[in-house]
Design a protein around this motif. Structure first.
Motif, PDB file in Angstrom:
ATOM      1  N   HIS A 125      -0.914 -27.329  30.401  1.00 11.31           N
ATOM      2  CA  HIS A 125      -1.302 -26.499  31.572  1.00 11.31           C
ATOM      3  C   HIS A 125      -0.589 -26.514  32.560  1.00 11.31           C
ATOM      4  O   HIS A 125       0.308 -27.353  32.908  1.00 11.31           O
ATOM      5  CB  HIS A 125      -2.861 -27.019  31.919  1.00 11.31           C
ATOM      6  CG  HIS A 125      -4.073 -26.882  30.751  1.00 11.31           C
ATOM      7  ND1 HIS A 125      -3.936 -27.737  29.754  1.00 11.31           N
ATOM      8  CD2 HIS A 125      -4.643 -25.756  30.486  1.00 11.31           C
ATOM      9  CE1 HIS A 125      -4.998 -27.449  28.869  1.00 11.31           C
ATOM     10  NE2 HIS A 125      -5.259 -26.311  29.542  1.00 11.31           N
ATOM     11  N   GLN A 178       2.700 -19.784  22.134  1.00 11.85           N
ATOM     12  CA  GLN A 178       2.313 -19.072  23.366  1.00 11.85           C
ATOM     13  C   GLN A 178       2.847 -19.630  24.634  1.00 11.85           C
ATOM     14  O   GLN A 178       2.447 -20.658  25.032  1.00 11.85           O
ATOM     15  CB  GLN A 178       0.830 -19.084  23.166  1.00 11.85           C
ATOM     16  CG  GLN A 178       0.029 -17.674  23.146  1.00 11.85           C
ATOM     17  CD  GLN A 178      -1.373 -18.143  22.990  1.00 11.85           C
ATOM     18  OE1 GLN A 178      -1.721 -18.981  22.275  1.00 11.85           O
ATOM     19  NE2 GLN A 178      -2.224 -17.448  24.000  1.00 11.85           N
ATOM     20  N   CYS A 225      10.015 -24.340  21.279  1.00  8.63           N
ATOM     21  CA  CYS A 225       9.226 -23.686  22.290  1.00  8.63           C
ATOM     22  C   CYS A 225       9.958 -22.722  23.180  1.00  8.63           C
ATOM     23  O   CYS A 225       9.296 -21.896  23.835  1.00  8.63           O
ATOM     24  CB  CYS A 225       8.650 -25.017  23.261  1.00  8.63           C
ATOM     25  SG  CYS A 225       7.584 -26.001  22.378  1.00  8.63           S
ATOM     26  N   MET A 230      -3.688 -22.573  30.986  1.00  7.90           N
ATOM     27  CA  MET A 230      -2.778 -22.924  29.951  1.00  7.90           C
ATOM     28  C   MET A 230      -1.442 -22.199  30.152  1.00  7.90           C
ATOM     29  O   MET A 230      -1.417 -20.996  30.457  1.00  7.90           O
ATOM     30  CB  MET A 230      -3.451 -22.525  28.876  1.00  7.90           C
ATOM     31  CG  MET A 230      -2.813 -23.100  27.599  1.00  7.90           C
ATOM     32  SD  MET A 230      -1.504 -22.213  26.946  1.00  7.90           S
ATOM     33  CE  MET A 230      -2.424 -20.687  26.244  1.00  7.90           C
ATOM     34  N   ASP A 283       1.166 -29.728  17.159  1.00  2.00           N
ATOM     35  CA  ASP A 283       0.553 -29.061  18.295  1.00  2.00           C
ATOM     36  C   ASP A 283       1.001 -29.500  19.556  1.00  2.00           C
ATOM     37  O   ASP A 283       1.118 -30.851  19.670  1.00  2.00           O
ATOM     38  CB  ASP A 283      -0.926 -29.089  17.837  1.00  2.00           C
ATOM     39  CG  ASP A 283      -1.287 -28.604  16.802  1.00  2.00           C
ATOM     40  OD1 ASP A 283      -1.252 -27.396  16.196  1.00  2.00           O
ATOM     41  OD2 ASP A 283      -2.394 -29.321  15.930  1.00  2.00           O
ATOM     42  N   ARG A 322       1.267 -23.120  24.650  1.00  2.00           N
ATOM     43  CA  ARG A 322       0.549 -23.674  23.359  1.00  2.00           C
ATOM     44  C   ARG A 322       1.292 -23.228  22.122  1.00  2.00           C
ATOM     45  O   ARG A 322       1.487 -22.261  21.776  1.00  2.00           O
ATOM     46  CB  ARG A 322      -0.678 -22.909  23.178  1.00  2.00           C
ATOM     47  CG  ARG A 322      -1.706 -23.435  22.036  1.00  2.00           C
ATOM     48  CD  ARG A 322      -3.075 -22.859  22.067  1.00  2.00           C
ATOM     49  NE  ARG A 322      -3.955 -23.555  23.149  1.00  2.00           N
ATOM     50  CZ  ARG A 322      -5.161 -22.972  23.532  1.00  2.00           C
ATOM     51  NH1 ARG A 322      -5.498 -21.794  22.975  1.00  2.00           N
ATOM     52  NH2 ARG A 322      -5.871 -23.577  24.347  1.00  2.00           N
ATOM     53  N   THR A 376      -0.123 -28.602  23.903  1.00  2.00           N
ATOM     54  CA  THR A 376      -0.802 -27.564  24.818  1.00  2.00           C
ATOM     55  C   THR A 376      -0.516 -28.158  26.226  1.00  2.00           C
ATOM     56  O   THR A 376      -0.800 -29.445  26.583  1.00  2.00           O
ATOM     57  CB  THR A 376      -2.355 -27.389  24.854  1.00  2.00           C
ATOM     58  OG1 THR A 376      -2.483 -26.937  23.559  1.00  2.00           O
ATOM     59  CG2 THR A 376      -2.734 -26.360  25.744  1.00  2.00           C
ATOM     60  N   ARG A 406       1.084 -24.145  18.116  1.00  2.00           N
ATOM     61  CA  ARG A 406       0.335 -24.458  17.228  1.00  2.00           C
ATOM     62  C   ARG A 406       0.807 -24.542  15.871  1.00  2.00           C
ATOM     63  O   ARG A 406       1.371 -23.463  15.282  1.00  2.00           O
ATOM     64  CB  ARG A 406      -1.055 -23.299  17.325  1.00  2.00           C
ATOM     65  CG  ARG A 406      -2.181 -24.028  18.186  1.00  2.00           C
ATOM     66  CD  ARG A 406      -3.457 -23.155  18.003  1.00  2.00           C
ATOM     67  NE  ARG A 406      -3.079 -21.857  18.708  1.00  2.00           N
ATOM     68  CZ  ARG A 406      -4.053 -20.670  18.931  1.00  2.00           C
ATOM     69  NH1 ARG A 406      -5.305 -21.342  18.775  1.00  2.00           N
ATOM     70  NH2 ARG A 406      -3.820 -19.828  19.528  1.00  2.00           N
TER      71      ARG A 406
END
Lengths: 277, 125
Positions: free
Chosen positions: A101, A135, A123, A76, A97, A79, A99, A81
């Motif tokens: 990778h 994150q 972001c 990942m 949300d 992320r 995510t 959220r």
């Protein structure tokens, strides 16, 4: 040069731009040449415009090939959220949300004003959300929709600035920038100041800068505005290269024709605020 | 009259789009062939003229899915050509496709003939 030669050369170019592997592209061109000789038809009658025919060929072989050769996604990288952002009591983003990778491409879509750019800026850490967390594992490259270039600097001086952050020599920075620019069919050694570049060329400069320091996460906010069609295809080829070298890429886009090739689509338009893969 | 002719042509090319890959597979099942020859064979079979721009992508899909194998060779006369021949996987696909098509086309026939019969009755009363 005959009409056939010109059309066949264009076909070869368009096939390469679409990522059809060299051997296959050569065979497609050779077979078309044989067909034109056998039938005596002009290329436009037998095959139509070179670009359109290349697109059909690429759909027949290219997409399958792209999917087949790609490595599995890695760890990942990004992320987000429960991202909430309000402007004047209006929810621009309400619980988004996402995510992504390593080795994946996410597309952020939706109508104008639905918060795509706001989400990307959150972001990138340029603005804070009212609620939620972002994150990021690794370094970030961010390409804004416009702005981001420095009016009184030449393109190569931009590369030196970015490279300086990584302690690269001026020559190394320039060389890396020029090489990245060449993949977008742009000669960045121009002595022109960036304020004199066309809008499309300034966006190429932004895009090159975003990728120059080889970041783990690329956040691209509709970077292809002002690009001609060929450059637009070059842009997506660059996105696939980033993905295949293990980067996580997030592209804000209103162009829907590439969506079958991305891994995740985040739709921010109105009620349809959901994510699917 | 002209308008209906144009529509018919469109309908025919839509039909052809759905079955061209299977027709091509059937045409190379008897022996190898090359692109321009297949264009001529499709037209000679009465399916109408098709463009190279339509045929070669179909051949590429058949090749990339392993239903045909290819070979670049100097023809008896003229330049090197890409020859196509059916593979074992292609034969299996073709056998299944023949069954599927027979079932599908007989269903379509049944519907069309029922409709046509009702029209005929209406005319005779």
């Amino acid at each position: 040069m005959t009409i056939n030669d010109g059309w066949l050369r264009d076909l070869g170019m368009e096939l390469r731009r679409r990522g059809v592997p060299g051997g296959t592209a050569d065979h497609v061109v050779a077979e078309a040449a044989t067909h034109l000789r056998d039938s005596g038809e002009p290329p436009m009658a037998a095959f139509g415009p070179a670009g359109a025919y290349a697109a059909v060929v690429s759909d027949s072989v290219g997409a399958a090939w792209r999917r087949a050769r790609r490595p599995a996604p890695g760890p990942m990288r990004l992320r987000a959220r429960g991202i909430v952002k309000r402007y004047r009591r209006r929810d621009v983003l309400s619980g988004v949300d996402l995510t992504v990778h390593a080795g994946e491409v996410a597309a952020v879509i939706g109508a104008n004003g639905c918060g795509k750019s706001t989400f990307l800026r959150i972001c990138a850490g340029l603005i804070s959300p009212d609620k939620g967390t972002v994150q990021v594992d690794g370094s970030i490259g961010y390409c804004p929709q416009d702005g981001g270039t420095i009016d009184f600097l030449r393109p190569e001086e931009h590369f030196v600035l970015v490279g300086g952050g990584r302690n690269w020599s001026r020559e190394r920075s320039r060389a890396k920038g020029r090489a990245a620019a060449a993949t977008l069919d742009w000669d960045a050694s121009t002595p022109m100041l960036s304020r004199h570049l066309s809008g499309g060329t300034r966006q190429k400069l932004n895009l090159v800068m975003a990728g120059l320091s080889e970041p783990d996460v690329l956040l691209l906010d509709e970077p292809y505005q002002g690009f001609d069609r060929g450059t637009y295809l070059d842009f997506w080829e660059q996105v696939w290269r980033w993905r295949d070298s293990g980067r996580a890429v997030v592209v804000v886009t209103h162009m829907l024709n590439q969506l079958d090739l991305v891994d995740t689509v985040l739709d921010l338009s109105g009620a349809n605020r959901e994510r699917w893969s | 009259m002209l308008a209906s002719g144009v529509v018919d042509q469109e309908r025919r090319s839509q039909w052809l789009r759905g079955v061209l890959d299977m027709c091509v597979l059937a045409m190379v099942s008897g022996g190898e062939s090359y692109g321009y020859h297949l264009v001529q064979a499709v037209e000679a079979a009465g399916l109408g003229p098709i463009k190279g721009g339509t045929l070669y992508p179909v051949l590429l899909r058949l090749e990339s899915t392993g239903l045909v194998a290819t070979d670049w060779r100097q023809g008896p006369s003229g330049p090197a050509r890409k020859y196509y021949r059916i593979t074992a996987a292609g034969q299996a696909t073709l056998r299944q496709a023949v069954l599927d098509w027979q079932s599908f086309s007989s269903d379509v026939n049944a519907i069309l003939q029922r409709g046509n019969a009702i029209l005929q009755e209406g005319q005779s009363t």
